[in-house]
Design a protein around this motif. Structure first.
Motif, mmCIF file in Angstrom:
data_model
loop_
_atom_site.group_PDB
_atom_site.id
_atom_site.type_symbol
_atom_site.label_atom_id
_atom_site.label_comp_id
_atom_site.label_asym_id
_atom_site.label_seq_id
_atom_site.Cartn_x
_atom_site.Cartn_y
_atom_site.Cartn_z
ATOM 1 N N THR A 3 0.835 -1.193 0.000
ATOM 2 C CA THR A 3 0.000 0.000 0.000
ATOM 3 C C THR A 3 0.872 1.246 0.000
ATOM 4 N N GLU A 114 -9.403 10.374 -9.118
ATOM 5 C CA GLU A 114 -8.190 9.604 -8.832
ATOM 6 C C GLU A 114 -6.968 10.500 -8.938
ATOM 7 N N ALA A 116 -2.871 9.935 -9.666
ATOM 8 C CA ALA A 116 -1.926 8.913 -10.125
ATOM 9 C C ALA A 116 -0.526 9.489 -10.210
ATOM 10 N N GLU A 148 0.497 -0.374 -14.837
ATOM 11 C CA GLU A 148 -0.265 0.229 -13.739
ATOM 12 C C GLU A 148 -0.432 -0.821 -12.650
ATOM 13 N N ALA A 150 -2.016 -2.349 -8.963
ATOM 14 C CA ALA A 150 -3.256 -2.380 -8.187
ATOM 15 C C ALA A 150 -2.955 -1.910 -6.769
ATOM 16 N N THR A 151 -3.465 -0.754 -6.413
ATOM 17 C CA THR A 151 -3.288 -0.214 -5.060
ATOM 18 C C THR A 151 -4.639 0.316 -4.577
ATOM 19 N N PRO A 152 -5.619 -0.572 -4.372
ATOM 20 C CA PRO A 152 -6.993 -0.143 -4.097
ATOM 21 C C PRO A 152 -7.173 0.688 -2.833
ATOM 22 N N SER A 154 -4.869 2.722 -1.552
ATOM 23 C CA SER A 154 -3.909 3.824 -1.528
ATOM 24 C C SER A 154 -4.547 5.125 -2.014
ATOM 25 N N LYS A 157 -2.495 6.296 -6.926
ATOM 26 C CA LYS A 157 -2.175 5.145 -7.754
ATOM 27 C C LYS A 157 -0.763 5.281 -8.308
ATOM 28 N N ALA A 159 1.945 4.146 -11.508
ATOM 29 C CA ALA A 159 2.115 3.586 -12.850
ATOM 30 C C ALA A 159 3.521 3.884 -13.343
#
Length: 208
Positions: A3, A114, A116, A148, A150-152, A154, A157, A159
């Motif tokens: 995370t 979001e 990123a 990219e 997966a950091t649900p 966090s 994000k 990438a």
């Protein structure tokens, strides 16, 4: 699953940078700042992207960023994939504001869906393996061009993009030397990745 708990920008004037983030984008705890005078020139190898729901929000956030002292790298404009624009903050950080929507579907808002962090790396495949070995899970991958993770849980994000391609997307020359002026806080740190991006051990949060 790893995370990311924070992204810290190292800046010359933390107070001014905090004021910019609040005035320009309405951000508070998602992106942190701290003082640094580490030498850094040219492209620092990363961008921060704000993903929003419609074109009017892109124009609103770009407008307030300019009012707060940012400079235009790419004006907000329509393209085949949606609408987006790129600005450079007074502290040197490059921000992209974008939406995949081609038309507004409701009243203008300033909601950010979001955030990123895109790291420009020399070898996407090698950096992908490096991060997978440290507990990150791949959500999307397009060969050696883009990854990219997966950091649900966090707030930001993560990438990976080729450094040259990321500089082109931001509208700046690819050359740059010195510190990235960026630290990524997570439960996986501390370490430095193959391109010198620094990861730190996330501080323990007290009281939730």
């Amino acid at each position: 699953m790893t995370t990311i708990t924070s992204v810290t920008l190292e800046v010359a004037d933390p107070s001014a940078s905090t004021l910019f983030h609040t005035a320009a984008f309405g951000l508070d705890s998602q992106v942190q700042v701290r003082a640094s005078d580490a030498p850094s020139t040219g492209f620092r190898g990363f961008t921060l992207s704000l993903i929003v729901s419609q074109p009017s929000t892109v124009h609103s956030l770009i407008g307030t960023a300019l009012d707060a002292g940012a400079t235009v790298l790419k004006p907000a404009a329509k393209s085949f994939w949606g609408t987006g624009g790129v600005v450079r903050a007074p502290d040197g950080t490059i921000w992209k504001v974008a939406t995949s929507a081609k038309k507004d579907t409701g009243p203008a808002t300033r909601q950010i869906d979001e955030i990123a962090l895109l790291l420009g790396v020399a070898d996407v495949a090698a950096s992908k393996k490096f991060y997978v070995d440290r507990g990150l899970t791949v959500a999307k991958s397009f060969g050696r061009k883009y990854v990219e993770f997966a950091t649900p849980s966090s707030p930001v994000k993560l990438a990976l993009y080729g450094r040259r391609a990321l500089a082109k997307d931001a509208g700046v020359p690819v050359d740059g030397t010195g510190s990235h002026r960026l630290a990524i806080g997570s439960d996986a740190g501390p370490f430095a990745d193959p391109d010198g991006f620094a990861w730190e051990k996330a501080p323990v949060r007290i009281g939730g």
